[in-house]
Design a protein around this motif. Sequence first.
Motif, mmCIF file in Angstrom:
data_model
loop_
_atom_site.group_PDB
_atom_site.id
_atom_site.type_symbol
_atom_site.label_atom_id
_atom_site.label_comp_id
_atom_site.label_asym_id
_atom_site.label_seq_id
_atom_site.Cartn_x
_atom_site.Cartn_y
_atom_site.Cartn_z
ATOM 1 N N TYR A 34 0.834 -1.205 0.000
ATOM 2 C CA TYR A 34 0.000 0.000 0.000
ATOM 3 C C TYR A 34 0.870 1.257 0.000
ATOM 4 O O TYR A 34 0.530 2.261 -0.635
ATOM 5 C CB TYR A 34 -0.923 0.015 1.215
ATOM 6 C CG TYR A 34 -2.184 -0.808 1.056
ATOM 7 C CD1 TYR A 34 -2.972 -0.693 -0.088
ATOM 8 C CD2 TYR A 34 -2.609 -1.674 2.060
ATOM 9 C CE1 TYR A 34 -4.125 -1.447 -0.238
ATOM 10 C CE2 TYR A 34 -3.770 -2.427 1.930
ATOM 11 C CZ TYR A 34 -4.516 -2.301 0.768
ATOM 12 O OH TYR A 34 -5.671 -3.038 0.623
ATOM 13 N N ASP A 75 -1.029 4.668 -0.949
ATOM 14 C CA ASP A 75 -2.303 4.578 -0.238
ATOM 15 C C ASP A 75 -2.004 4.638 1.265
ATOM 16 O O ASP A 75 -1.840 3.601 1.921
ATOM 17 C CB ASP A 75 -3.008 3.259 -0.597
ATOM 18 C CG ASP A 75 -4.357 3.100 0.095
ATOM 19 O OD1 ASP A 75 -4.660 3.888 1.025
ATOM 20 O OD2 ASP A 75 -5.102 2.167 -0.273
ATOM 21 N N PRO A 76 -1.921 5.846 1.833
ATOM 22 C CA PRO A 76 -1.535 5.959 3.247
ATOM 23 C C PRO A 76 -2.544 5.324 4.201
ATOM 24 O O PRO A 76 -2.161 4.729 5.212
ATOM 25 C CB PRO A 76 -1.420 7.465 3.478
ATOM 26 C CG PRO A 76 -2.228 8.098 2.390
ATOM 27 C CD PRO A 76 -2.114 7.175 1.213
ATOM 28 N N THR A 77 -3.845 5.434 3.880
ATOM 29 C CA THR A 77 -4.865 4.853 4.761
ATOM 30 C C THR A 77 -4.731 3.344 4.819
ATOM 31 O O THR A 77 -4.746 2.729 5.894
ATOM 32 C CB THR A 77 -6.268 5.253 4.274
ATOM 33 O OG1 THR A 77 -6.375 6.675 4.256
ATOM 34 C CG2 THR A 77 -7.332 4.675 5.190
ATOM 35 N N GLY A 78 -4.566 2.722 3.648
ATOM 36 C CA GLY A 78 -4.408 1.275 3.603
ATOM 37 C C GLY A 78 -3.146 0.823 4.316
ATOM 38 O O GLY A 78 -3.147 -0.189 5.013
ATOM 39 N N ARG A 85 -1.453 2.361 6.836
ATOM 40 C CA ARG A 85 -1.562 2.487 8.302
ATOM 41 C C ARG A 85 -2.481 1.419 8.887
ATOM 42 O O ARG A 85 -2.186 0.832 9.932
ATOM 43 C CB ARG A 85 -2.045 3.893 8.667
ATOM 44 C CG ARG A 85 -1.028 4.976 8.354
ATOM 45 C CD ARG A 85 -1.461 6.333 8.894
ATOM 46 N NE ARG A 85 -0.477 7.354 8.561
ATOM 47 C CZ ARG A 85 -0.517 8.131 7.480
ATOM 48 N NH1 ARG A 85 -1.534 8.017 6.634
ATOM 49 N NH2 ARG A 85 0.427 9.019 7.242
ATOM 50 N N ARG A 86 -3.589 1.166 8.209
ATOM 51 C CA ARG A 86 -4.517 0.142 8.700
ATOM 52 C C ARG A 86 -3.840 -1.229 8.716
ATOM 53 O O ARG A 86 -3.962 -1.991 9.681
ATOM 54 C CB ARG A 86 -5.753 0.107 7.815
ATOM 55 C CG ARG A 86 -6.800 -0.930 8.270
ATOM 56 C CD ARG A 86 -8.046 -0.886 7.407
ATOM 57 N NE ARG A 86 -7.753 -1.214 6.009
ATOM 58 C CZ ARG A 86 -7.841 -0.349 5.005
ATOM 59 N NH1 ARG A 86 -8.215 0.905 5.234
ATOM 60 N NH2 ARG A 86 -7.559 -0.723 3.770
ATOM 61 N N ASP A 115 -1.299 -1.498 11.592
ATOM 62 C CA ASP A 115 -1.993 -1.650 12.878
ATOM 63 C C ASP A 115 -2.495 -3.083 13.050
ATOM 64 O O ASP A 115 -2.359 -3.683 14.132
ATOM 65 C CB ASP A 115 -3.175 -0.677 12.961
ATOM 66 C CG ASP A 115 -2.742 0.766 13.188
ATOM 67 O OD1 ASP A 115 -1.562 0.986 13.561
ATOM 68 O OD2 ASP A 115 -3.565 1.680 12.973
ATOM 69 N N TYR A 134 6.450 4.095 4.583
ATOM 70 C CA TYR A 134 6.361 5.527 4.869
ATOM 71 C C TYR A 134 7.375 6.326 4.049
ATOM 72 O O TYR A 134 7.126 7.485 3.709
ATOM 73 C CB TYR A 134 6.528 5.776 6.370
ATOM 74 C CG TYR A 134 5.313 5.313 7.147
ATOM 75 C CD1 TYR A 134 4.053 5.848 6.874
ATOM 76 C CD2 TYR A 134 5.417 4.322 8.122
ATOM 77 C CE1 TYR A 134 2.929 5.410 7.559
ATOM 78 C CE2 TYR A 134 4.301 3.888 8.812
ATOM 79 C CZ TYR A 134 3.058 4.430 8.528
ATOM 80 O OH TYR A 134 1.935 4.001 9.197
ATOM 81 N N ASP A 138 6.224 10.259 3.988
ATOM 82 C CA ASP A 138 6.068 10.589 5.406
ATOM 83 C C ASP A 138 7.412 10.298 6.078
ATOM 84 O O ASP A 138 7.603 9.258 6.712
ATOM 85 C CB ASP A 138 4.948 9.744 6.017
ATOM 86 C CG ASP A 138 4.681 10.091 7.487
ATOM 87 O OD1 ASP A 138 5.497 10.817 8.085
ATOM 88 O OD2 ASP A 138 3.668 9.604 8.037
#
Length: 301
Positions: free
Chosen positions: A150, A155-158, A160-161, A164, A200, A205
């Motif tokens: 990701y 795709d930062p949302t994918g 990070r999810r 986690d 990242y 990031d």
Amino acid sequence: MTDVARLQGEFAEVIASDHRHGGQRTIEQRAADLADEALNLQNSGSATQRVRSNLYAAAAAFRSSAMWAAIDGRRYNHAITHMREAQALAEMSGDQEIKFRIWSHAGTMYRHMGRSADALAANDVARNLHVTRRDPLFASLGLARQGAIYGAAHDPTGARRSFDQAQDAMDRAAPGAQRPMWLLAFYDRAELDSLALSAYLALGDHPSAEYHAHRSLSGLRPYMVRSRAITTARLAHAQLAQGDADAATATAMKVPADAATQHARVSRMLMEFGAALRATAPGNSTVQTWTEHAATWRTTA
């Protein structure tokens, strides 16, 4: 089973060589030769179905190591050839754990090739195997590699999810459970941080990338020489992108000369680091420092 045990010992040596050196043609060839040796044993005398399954699994494991060495050395045409052979052998063995390794490697290969859709599809094959439901550590590795994919796909949302979820799965994994040697040899918190660093960095990031780089370096086991070189090179990129040319150069100079000159991925990252340093800090004395340091690598290579 005596032959199987001997091959498993050879496999452990291949894994150890990979962690020390990584990506070398000699490792790729040795693993491919051992895969052929395992297959040749199928044709020598009679064997029980259990022995035959174990020999196919051993051959698949060696082919997957040859595949990984080719990926690590950026020899993708070779890697694809090894992958196809490994996949066929794994099917004949019925071994879920080695199937996971092969398809998970395939996802990483396609990520490095810039083919994010194929990377996700291959990684999903690994993640949907029964072994990921039986053992959360396999699930964690699949999710961590998904996070890296990701990241490469921006795709930062994918990402990070996924990280986690990977951490949650790792926390649920039973310590001391019986697992294959290849998994126990490398997958831990430091590797999860290394994959997050990759993601990242690709996402731009850079503070998060630097954070995960330091965590990974602090947790890497001593024999993870190849991983330490890759993580250090990535940390240098993260620091340079934040404007700290001095710290970034000092970090990059910590990469050992043999990794800088003989490991394809590390060499490329350091070449890109030098180009970025010259572009972003042209008047900085660190450019000359880096140029002189890189020249010593060329003379010792």
